[in-house]
Write a protein that holds these residues in place. Structure first.
Motif, mmCIF file in Angstrom:
data_model
loop_
_atom_site.group_PDB
_atom_site.id
_atom_site.type_symbol
_atom_site.label_atom_id
_atom_site.label_comp_id
_atom_site.label_asym_id
_atom_site.label_seq_id
_atom_site.Cartn_x
_atom_site.Cartn_y
_atom_site.Cartn_z
ATOM 1 N N ILE A 281 -8.748 -14.463 -11.499
ATOM 2 C CA ILE A 281 -8.249 -13.465 -12.649
ATOM 3 C C ILE A 281 -7.066 -12.951 -12.743
ATOM 4 C CG2 ILE A 281 -9.235 -10.906 -12.984
ATOM 5 C CD1 ILE A 281 -11.571 -11.382 -11.530
ATOM 6 N N GLU A 282 -6.198 -12.843 -11.382
ATOM 7 C CA GLU A 282 -5.000 -12.513 -11.466
ATOM 8 C C GLU A 282 -3.919 -13.769 -11.143
ATOM 9 O OE1 GLU A 282 -6.867 -8.847 -11.331
ATOM 10 O OE2 GLU A 282 -7.005 -10.469 -9.664
ATOM 11 N N ALA A 283 -4.425 -14.760 -10.871
ATOM 12 C CA ALA A 283 -3.406 -15.983 -10.326
ATOM 13 C C ALA A 283 -3.603 -17.198 -11.109
ATOM 14 C CB ALA A 283 -3.848 -16.337 -8.789
ATOM 15 N N SER A 284 -4.497 -17.298 -12.054
ATOM 16 C CA SER A 284 -4.587 -18.154 -13.081
ATOM 17 C C SER A 284 -4.234 -18.097 -14.636
ATOM 18 C CB SER A 284 -6.024 -19.009 -12.778
ATOM 19 O OG SER A 284 -6.342 -19.410 -11.443
ATOM 20 N N TYR A 285 -3.805 -19.111 -15.199
ATOM 21 C CA TYR A 285 -3.707 -18.724 -16.493
ATOM 22 C C TYR A 285 -4.744 -18.447 -17.369
ATOM 23 C CZ TYR A 285 1.168 -20.622 -16.199
ATOM 24 O OH TYR A 285 2.347 -20.956 -15.964
ATOM 25 N N THR A 286 -6.078 -19.088 -16.742
ATOM 26 C CA THR A 286 -7.321 -18.828 -17.599
ATOM 27 C C THR A 286 -8.202 -18.415 -16.319
ATOM 28 O OG1 THR A 286 -6.628 -20.324 -19.247
ATOM 29 C CG2 THR A 286 -9.119 -19.523 -19.178
ATOM 30 N N SER A 287 -8.815 -17.287 -16.197
ATOM 31 C CA SER A 287 -9.713 -16.923 -15.192
ATOM 32 C C SER A 287 -10.965 -17.837 -15.052
ATOM 33 C CB SER A 287 -10.203 -15.495 -14.948
ATOM 34 O OG SER A 287 -11.076 -15.224 -16.219
ATOM 35 N N GLN A 288 -11.772 -17.985 -14.255
ATOM 36 C CA GLN A 288 -13.077 -18.819 -14.073
ATOM 37 C C GLN A 288 -14.123 -18.071 -14.946
ATOM 38 O OE1 GLN A 288 -15.672 -18.703 -10.637
ATOM 39 N NE2 GLN A 288 -15.142 -16.871 -10.031
ATOM 40 N N PHE A 289 -14.069 -16.738 -15.247
ATOM 41 C CA PHE A 289 -14.978 -15.997 -16.157
ATOM 42 C C PHE A 289 -14.560 -16.536 -17.565
ATOM 43 C CE2 PHE A 289 -14.584 -13.820 -12.337
ATOM 44 C CZ PHE A 289 -15.845 -13.612 -11.489
ATOM 45 N N GLU A 290 -13.592 -16.295 -17.973
ATOM 46 C CA GLU A 290 -13.092 -16.550 -19.229
ATOM 47 C C GLU A 290 -13.387 -18.284 -19.499
ATOM 48 O OE1 GLU A 290 -9.155 -17.362 -22.229
ATOM 49 O OE2 GLU A 290 -9.203 -15.665 -20.717
ATOM 50 N N ASN A 291 -13.289 -19.167 -18.487
ATOM 51 C CA ASN A 291 -13.547 -20.538 -18.960
ATOM 52 C C ASN A 291 -14.972 -20.880 -18.978
ATOM 53 O OD1 ASN A 291 -11.578 -22.493 -19.538
ATOM 54 N ND2 ASN A 291 -10.821 -22.589 -17.531
ATOM 55 N N HIS A 292 -15.817 -20.006 -18.064
ATOM 56 C CA HIS A 292 -17.245 -20.156 -18.182
ATOM 57 C C HIS A 292 -17.584 -19.629 -19.602
ATOM 58 C CE1 HIS A 292 -21.576 -20.238 -17.107
ATOM 59 N NE2 HIS A 292 -21.616 -18.980 -17.534
ATOM 60 N N LEU A 297 -19.762 -21.853 -24.851
ATOM 61 C CA LEU A 297 -19.588 -21.608 -26.459
ATOM 62 C C LEU A 297 -18.908 -22.709 -27.192
ATOM 63 C CD1 LEU A 297 -18.573 -17.761 -26.635
ATOM 64 C CD2 LEU A 297 -20.723 -18.843 -26.631
ATOM 65 N N ASN A 298 -18.726 -23.682 -26.060
ATOM 66 C CA ASN A 298 -17.942 -25.086 -26.484
ATOM 67 C C ASN A 298 -16.787 -24.694 -27.342
ATOM 68 O OD1 ASN A 298 -18.333 -27.667 -26.549
ATOM 69 N ND2 ASN A 298 -18.955 -28.020 -28.561
ATOM 70 N N LEU A 299 -16.024 -23.917 -26.793
ATOM 71 C CA LEU A 299 -14.711 -23.663 -27.199
ATOM 72 C C LEU A 299 -13.752 -24.349 -26.196
ATOM 73 C CD1 LEU A 299 -15.184 -19.660 -27.553
ATOM 74 C CD2 LEU A 299 -14.810 -21.141 -29.625
ATOM 75 N N PRO A 300 -12.580 -24.565 -26.899
ATOM 76 C CA PRO A 300 -11.593 -25.192 -25.918
ATOM 77 C C PRO A 300 -11.262 -24.660 -24.656
ATOM 78 C CG PRO A 300 -10.644 -25.196 -28.260
ATOM 79 C CD PRO A 300 -11.974 -24.008 -28.135
ATOM 80 N N LEU A 301 -11.233 -25.571 -23.574
ATOM 81 C CA LEU A 301 -11.207 -24.642 -22.197
ATOM 82 C C LEU A 301 -9.717 -24.508 -22.019
ATOM 83 C CD1 LEU A 301 -13.168 -27.649 -19.957
ATOM 84 C CD2 LEU A 301 -13.897 -25.355 -21.003
ATOM 85 N N GLY A 302 -9.757 -23.599 -21.251
ATOM 86 C CA GLY A 302 -8.344 -22.905 -20.973
ATOM 87 C C GLY A 302 -7.484 -23.229 -19.769
ATOM 88 N N ASN A 303 -6.213 -23.306 -19.739
ATOM 89 C CA ASN A 303 -5.431 -23.728 -18.630
ATOM 90 C C ASN A 303 -5.924 -23.435 -17.219
ATOM 91 O OD1 ASN A 303 -3.418 -24.652 -16.731
ATOM 92 N ND2 ASN A 303 -1.628 -24.046 -18.340
ATOM 93 N N THR A 304 -6.322 -24.415 -16.329
ATOM 94 C CA THR A 304 -6.896 -23.883 -15.019
ATOM 95 C C THR A 304 -5.565 -23.913 -13.899
ATOM 96 O OG1 THR A 304 -7.200 -26.167 -14.692
ATOM 97 C CG2 THR A 304 -9.267 -24.856 -15.469
ATOM 98 N N ASP A 305 -4.621 -24.046 -14.325
ATOM 99 C CA ASP A 305 -3.288 -23.884 -13.185
ATOM 100 C C ASP A 305 -3.044 -22.431 -12.819
ATOM 101 O OD1 ASP A 305 -3.024 -26.861 -13.606
ATOM 102 O OD2 ASP A 305 -1.196 -26.659 -15.040
ATOM 103 N N SER A 306 -2.493 -22.265 -11.527
ATOM 104 C CA SER A 306 -2.271 -21.329 -11.051
ATOM 105 C C SER A 306 -0.879 -20.843 -11.423
ATOM 106 C CB SER A 306 -2.473 -21.201 -9.451
ATOM 107 O OG SER A 306 -3.568 -21.490 -9.088
#
Length: 387
Positions: A281-292, A297-306
Motif C-alpha cells: 500500500i505504501e511501498a509499491s507503485y501499485t498496491s496488491q489490492f489495486e492489482n487484484h 476486471l481485466n484491466l492493465p496490471l499496474g507496476n509491481t515494483d517497490s
C-alpha cells in the motif's frame, strides 16, 4: 464494460480487513461494491455501497447475493463453492473460479495438487479424522515431529500445530487433516502473483516473513527479502509455475520455504490479497489490492515494483486482554517518519486477534528494520478489561 461511475456492481464474499482494503481502491475508482459477511461488526460494513449479512457457507445466501452483482470475487476462500458453480454456469464471472478454489480450499487436495504438478513441496499424508492420524502415529507410519494442519477452515495460525509427542495430539480437533514432514528451513518467503482474465501476469518482489514462535502468525513482512538474487529468482519462477498450474485470476500469494541448501518448497497458497502484500500500500507503485481489482476486471496490471524498502508489522491483540480495543502508544509511532498504521475496524480485541498492521518505508532496509522493531516494541493492542 464501463466499471467507473456506472451501474456495474462488484460483489465481494467476505467483509474482513482484506475487503476493507479492497474498498479503498473501489472508492478511488468509483466502482459500486456489494459485500456479504456473517458479522454485523465486519470491517467492510462501512465503505461499501451495500452490505448484506449472511453465511458465506450457505448455498442460498451466496447464490442470491451473486444474483445482485455483475462480477463476484472473494476475500476469504471458505465460501460455498456449489453456489459459485451455479452462478458461473448461469454466466456470472467469478474470480477466482470455483474450480480453482476447490483445489485450494482443502489443504489436503492442495498438497496433492503440488505433487501431481511436480511442484516442490514437503512430503505429506492425508487423514480422514484424528483417529486415523493417531493410528498412523502408533504404527510409526507417521514419524514425529511433524506439522499438523486442519484440511479446512484454518486461518491466522489456527488449524496449524507442530506435533512433537503424543501429548500434542490430545487437544487436536477431530477433523480431516494432513501431517507434513518438518522442513529444516532458514527463511519463509512469499511471492504474490497478479494474473488477469486475459492471462497477463506480473509478480511482486519476493518477501521474507518472520513469525511469532508460539502463535504461528506473521510478525514482520520484509520487502525485498534479504536473500541471494539467485534464490529470489528461483522463488519467483516457482510462484509463476504454481500460478500457471492453478490457472487463477486475481491475486495468488505463494508461501514458500527456503531450505538450508537453498531449495524452494511451496508451503501453501491463498487466492486473494494476502498478509504478505500489505506493505505494498505504501511501498509499491501499485498496491496488491489495486492489482487484484485490475486483474479481475481485466484491466492493465499496474507496476509491481517497490518504490522504497517496506516492512509490515502485524498488530495483534496482546495476551491477557479481551474487550473494547485500545491502541496504546499509537501517537508515539505516528511521530516516526515513514510509519503508517492501518486499523482494521474491529472494536473487540482478544489475544492474537489480527487488529491492524503498520507499514514502515525507508530507502535504507537496515534503518527500516530498526524502526520496525521500535514500532513492535512501542504499540500495544490492549483493552481496559483484563482476561
Amino acid at each position: 464494460m464501463n466499471y467507473f461511475s456506472s451501474d456495474f456492481k462488484l460483489g465481494i464474499l467476505g467483509g474482513g480487513q482484506l475487503g476493507k482494503m479492497i474498498l479503498a481502491e473501489t472508492r478511488k475508482f468509483d466502482i459500486q461494491t456489494y459485500i456479504l459477511d456473517s458479522s454485523d461488526e465486519a470491517p467492510s460494513r462501512f465503505g461499501s455501497h451495500a452490505f448484506y449479512k449472511g453465511s458465506l457457507m450457505d448455498f442460498d445466501t451466496v447464490y442470491q447475493f451473486g444474483q445482485l452483482v455483475d462480477l463476484l470475487t472473494i476475500e476469504i476462500e471458505n465460501v460455498n463453492l456449489d453456489a459459485l458453480d451455479q452462478l458461473e454456469a448461469e454466466g456470472l464471472p467469478v474470480f477466482p473460479s470455483p474450480k480453482t478454489l476447490r483445489l485450494i480450499q482443502n489443504k489436503g487436495k492442495q498438497k496433492d495438487f503440488y505433487v501431481a504438478n511436480h511442484i516442490p513441496t514437503s512430503p505429506h499424508q492425508r487423514f480422514v479424522d484424528l483417529k486415523a492420524l493417531k493410528d498412523a502415529v502408533t504404527s510409526s507410519a507417521v514419524e514425529m515431529p511433524f506439522v499438523w494442519k486442519s484440511a479446512q477452515f484454518g486461518y491466522d495460525g489456527n488449524g496449524v500445530k507442530i506435533v512433537r509427542s503424543t501429548l500434542d495430539l490430545i487437544n487436536l480437533p477431530d477433523v480431516e487433516c494432513i501431517a507434513e514432514e518438518m522442513v529444516p528451513f532458514k527463511n519463509e518467503l512469499a511471492v504474490i502473483v497478479a494474473r488477469s482474465a486475459s492471462g497477463a501476469i506480473k509478480t511482486y518482489p519476493v518477501v521474507e516473513m518472520e513469525f511469532h514462535p508460539e502463535a504461528n502468525q506473521v510478525e514482520y513482512v520484509i520487502c525485498p527479502a534479504r536473500i541471494d538474487e539467485k534464490v529470489a529468482q528461483k522463488a519467483t519462477d516457482i510462484a509463476l509455475k504454481v500460478s500457471e498450474a492453478f490457472n487463477h485470476v486475481g491475486l495468488l500469494a505463494v508461501e514458500m520455504f527456503q531450505t538450508a541448501d537453498d531449495e524452494i518448497l511451496v508451503n501453501e497458497v491463498a487466492p486473494r490479497p494476502h498478509n504478505s502484500g500489505h506493505y505494498s500500500i505504501e511501498a509499491s507503485y501499485t498496491s496488491q489490492f489495486e492489482n487484484h481489482l485490475r486483474a479481475i476486471l481485466n484491466l492493465p496490471l499496474g507496476n509491481t515494483d517497490s518504490k522504497v524498502a517496506g516492512i509490515m508489522v502485524n498488530l495483534v491483540g496482546e495476551e491477557g486482554f479481551s474487550g473494547p480495543v485500545v491502541y496504546e502508544n499509537i501517537e508515539k509511532i505516528m511521530a516516526i517518519d515513514g510509519v503508517t498504521p492501518h486499523i482494521y475496524g474491529k472494536r473487540e480485541t482478544r489475544p492474537f486477534r489480527k487488529m491492524g498492521h503498520v507499514t514502515i518505508v525507508n530507502e535504507n532496509m537496515i534503518e527500516a528494520r530498526k524502526i520496525a522493531e521500535e514500532v513492535k516494541n512501542s504499540i500495544r493492542v490492549i483493552s481496559e478489561k483484563l482476561l
